[in-house]
Every structure is written in C-alpha cells, then in structure tokens.
Motif scaffolding. Sequence first.
Motif, mmCIF file in Angstrom:
data_model
loop_
_atom_site.group_PDB
_atom_site.id
_atom_site.type_symbol
_atom_site.label_atom_id
_atom_site.label_comp_id
_atom_site.label_asym_id
_atom_site.label_seq_id
_atom_site.Cartn_x
_atom_site.Cartn_y
_atom_site.Cartn_z
ATOM 1 N N MET A 268 48.234 47.180 56.060
ATOM 2 C CA MET A 268 47.269 47.259 54.993
ATOM 3 C C MET A 268 46.088 46.358 55.335
ATOM 4 N N ASN A 269 44.899 46.874 55.193
ATOM 5 C CA ASN A 269 43.702 46.100 55.417
ATOM 6 C C ASN A 269 43.339 45.384 54.116
ATOM 7 N N ILE A 270 43.420 44.072 54.125
ATOM 8 C CA ILE A 270 43.186 43.277 52.915
ATOM 9 C C ILE A 270 41.739 43.392 52.456
ATOM 10 N N ASP A 271 40.800 43.552 53.394
ATOM 11 C CA ASP A 271 39.393 43.686 53.013
ATOM 12 C C ASP A 271 39.152 44.954 52.206
ATOM 13 N N ILE A 272 39.818 46.047 52.581
ATOM 14 C CA ILE A 272 39.673 47.295 51.823
ATOM 15 C C ILE A 272 40.278 47.135 50.438
ATOM 16 N N PHE A 273 41.417 46.476 50.366
ATOM 17 C CA PHE A 273 42.051 46.195 49.079
ATOM 18 C C PHE A 273 41.088 45.379 48.206
ATOM 19 N N ALA A 274 40.506 44.341 48.781
ATOM 20 C CA ALA A 274 39.581 43.478 48.034
ATOM 21 C C ALA A 274 38.361 44.253 47.558
ATOM 22 N N GLU A 275 37.886 45.164 48.383
ATOM 23 C CA GLU A 275 36.721 45.980 48.021
ATOM 24 C C GLU A 275 37.000 46.799 46.763
ATOM 25 N N HIS A 276 38.182 47.363 46.662
ATOM 26 C CA HIS A 276 38.503 48.226 45.528
ATOM 27 C C HIS A 276 38.861 47.444 44.270
ATOM 28 N N PHE A 277 39.319 46.219 44.411
ATOM 29 C CA PHE A 277 39.705 45.434 43.251
ATOM 30 C C PHE A 277 38.662 44.386 42.862
ATOM 31 N N SER A 278 37.510 44.409 43.504
ATOM 32 C CA SER A 278 36.459 43.440 43.190
ATOM 33 C C SER A 278 35.852 43.666 41.807
ATOM 34 N N GLU A 279 36.047 44.856 41.250
ATOM 35 C CA GLU A 279 35.519 45.193 39.926
ATOM 36 C C GLU A 279 36.217 44.414 38.808
ATOM 37 N N LEU A 280 37.434 43.965 39.059
ATOM 38 C CA LEU A 280 38.196 43.267 38.021
ATOM 39 C C LEU A 280 37.526 41.953 37.637
ATOM 40 N N GLU A 281 37.374 41.757 36.338
ATOM 41 C CA GLU A 281 36.805 40.507 35.833
ATOM 42 C C GLU A 281 37.946 39.563 35.459
ATOM 43 N N ASP A 282 37.772 38.304 35.794
ATOM 44 C CA ASP A 282 38.777 37.298 35.475
ATOM 45 C C ASP A 282 38.534 36.812 34.044
ATOM 46 N N PRO A 283 39.459 37.116 33.113
ATOM 47 C CA PRO A 283 39.250 36.735 31.715
ATOM 48 C C PRO A 283 39.595 35.277 31.404
ATOM 49 N N ARG A 284 40.067 34.533 32.388
ATOM 50 C CA ARG A 284 40.489 33.149 32.146
ATOM 51 C C ARG A 284 39.282 32.209 32.105
ATOM 52 N N GLN A 285 39.471 31.061 31.474
ATOM 53 C CA GLN A 285 38.434 30.031 31.473
ATOM 54 C C GLN A 285 38.355 29.440 32.872
ATOM 55 N N ALA A 286 37.168 29.398 33.448
ATOM 56 C CA ALA A 286 36.986 28.973 34.836
ATOM 57 C C ALA A 286 37.558 27.582 35.106
ATOM 58 N N SER A 287 37.472 26.694 34.136
ATOM 59 C CA SER A 287 37.954 25.323 34.353
ATOM 60 C C SER A 287 39.481 25.228 34.400
ATOM 61 N N LYS A 288 40.171 26.285 33.946
ATOM 62 C CA LYS A 288 41.630 26.261 33.902
ATOM 63 C C LYS A 288 42.275 27.116 34.987
ATOM 64 N N VAL A 289 41.459 27.691 35.877
ATOM 65 C CA VAL A 289 41.992 28.584 36.904
ATOM 66 C C VAL A 289 42.555 27.767 38.059
ATOM 67 N N VAL A 290 43.836 27.953 38.340
ATOM 68 C CA VAL A 290 44.486 27.299 39.469
ATOM 69 C C VAL A 290 44.701 28.311 40.594
ATOM 70 N N TYR A 291 45.124 29.517 40.213
ATOM 71 C CA TYR A 291 45.420 30.563 41.189
ATOM 72 C C TYR A 291 44.348 31.643 41.090
ATOM 73 N N PRO A 292 43.685 31.974 42.205
ATOM 74 C CA PRO A 292 42.647 33.004 42.171
ATOM 75 C C PRO A 292 43.198 34.339 41.671
ATOM 76 N N LEU A 293 42.396 35.031 40.870
ATOM 77 C CA LEU A 293 42.807 36.313 40.310
ATOM 78 C C LEU A 293 43.213 37.291 41.404
ATOM 79 N N PHE A 294 42.422 37.373 42.470
ATOM 80 C CA PHE A 294 42.721 38.317 43.544
ATOM 81 C C PHE A 294 44.101 38.055 44.136
#
Length: 159
Positions: free
Chosen positions: A1-27
């Motif tokens: 699996m090419n991770i870059d292609i995966f990232a390209e298709h899932f880049s549309e997802l918005e992270d609904p978490r508060q930025a200051s509380k994010v420990v693990y990246p959404l992707f």
Amino acid sequence: MNIDIFAEHFSELEDPRQASKVVYPLFDVVFLTLCAVIAGCEGWEDIEDFGENRFDWLQEHGFFKLGLPVHDTIARVMSLLDSEALQRCFASWMQACTELTDGQVVAIDGKTLRGSYNREDRCSSIHMVSAFASANGVVMGQVKTDEKSNEITAIPQLL
C-alpha cells in the motif's frame, strides 16, 4: 500500500479535536483503524492489539512518534469524525485502488444490522445497502435506507 496515496484520499477529513489537546495525529489514528478493520479486527481493543503487534513498522513509517493510543482514545477520535466525509474518503481511496477487470461484478445487497432495534423507543432496525466489488472482495460504498423505505430507493443514492 502506498501511504502517500492513502494520505491524498483522506486529507479531506477535518480534525474535530481542540488543537491544544491533540496527542495523536488524526491521520495516524485513521490509518491504524482502517488497516486493522481491513485485516479483520472487529472492535477497539482488537485495533489497539493490531497496532501493538505492528508498532515497529508503524514507527518506521513515521506513525505514532509518541506511542500508540489506547483503545478508548482510538474509539473517541473515530467517533468524532464526520461519518459521511470518512465514507467519501474511503470510497475515493477504494476507487483508486480498484482495477476494473473484464466481467467484474458489483453486487448490491441490503442487510439489517443485528441488534439495532430499540425495544424501549420502538425504533425500527437500521437497514444498510452496500455495493460489493466481488473480484476484489471490497465493499465500495454503503448507505443507510430511510426509516420507512426499502432497498430499491437507496440504490440510486448509493450508485
């Protein structure tokens, strides 16, 4: 699996978490969850176990630099996502991964989700219609039917 292609298709997802509380990246969480589910994992603890068993590989590819989240965190992050946006991203990725072959069949089938009937509220069960690429063994998309409808009315929306 090419991770870059995966990232390209899932880049549309918005992270609904508060930025200051994010420990693990959404992707990272989405990638782990989808890989685990595709591999047959059926629950949040299974997904966590899948990540633990492949943690070295995930870190080699730049995932989870601060460690692996526990199953409750994975469940919480995934439950915050816009399910329709996630479905669009997944369908887009599947279309990019699928190579059409001669005579390929896309099966359309409806199912009732087991345990979805609520006796207390007398809400009807959830009915889903799925498009399944039989040559590749992949569900390409699915939609929930309207409460007082049937599969036939959901098929045009799915297509």
